[in-house]
Design a protein around this motif. Structure first.
Motif: not given
Length: 195
Positions: A1-16
């Motif tokens: 239904m909704f199509h959009g590009s989802i950017k994958p997180r890079s390993p250095g994104a800074g999350d826990l």
């Protein structure tokens, strides 16, 4: 239904989760390393550095001693720790240095256990810090009376600085403001007449 590009997180994104993944691959004891990073972040300055001295509860002590003491309760039920306490109690009794009062005797044994555990805890601490330095999560140097240096000695004390992904553990200098929640409008419920 909704199509959009989802950017994958890079390993250095800074999350826990990326930090935990890095610790799982870089450390032989990732849980211990995470606790250590969290404690360093607790006493770190806004630039991420902690040490050489820590002021907590009205006392000032070297960072490494404080970290060892803070991690000591984690092994309180360990059979080796219980055996050490029993052995030290017997040693103090054999030397005649064990107080007759049971509470004072327990305190004396606890103090001796604390000193022995701190000495062995510094070895564990150094090993974990070395692994985190190699993983790019910490930077270590030694601050002294006259000269700072990357090697210890000459009365220099350790200073640890959080780097890379570990910086997400540092609390923001100012609290993030939370907008006030507006009360819901006073609307009549279904079946009621407003007067």
């Amino acid at each position: 239904m909704f199509h959009g590009s989802i950017k994958p997180r890079s390993p250095g994104a800074g999350d826990l989760s990326a930090l935990l993944d890095r610790l799982a691959h870089a450390s032989t004891r990732p849980r211990y390393a995470f606790m250590l990073l969290t404690l360093i972040a607790e006493v770190a300055r806004p630039d991420g550095s902690a040490g050489p001295l820590v002021a907590k509860d009205g006392t000032v002590q070297p960072l490494r001693d404080w970290l060892c003491d803070a991690l000591t309760p984690m092994g309180g039920r360990d059979p080796r720790r219980l055996a050490l306490a029993a052995r030290l109690r017997a040693e103090l009794a054999g030397q005649g240095a064990l107080p007759a009062d049971p509470d004072a005797a327990s305190l004396a044994v606890e103090e001796q256990v604390k000193l022995r555990v701190r000495a062995s805890g510094k070895t564990n601490l150094s090993r974990a810090v070395s692994e985190m330095v190699a993983a790019g999560l910490l930077r270590r140097h030694y601050q002294g009376y006259r000269v700072d240096h990357h090697n210890r000695g000459a009365q220099r004390q350790a200073v640890y600085t959080l780097t890379g992904l570990a910086c997400i553990l540092i609390a923001p200098a100012t609290p993030i403001p939370v907008p006030p929640v507006a009360p819901p409008p006073n609307r009549p419920r279904q079946g009621e007449l407003s007067l």
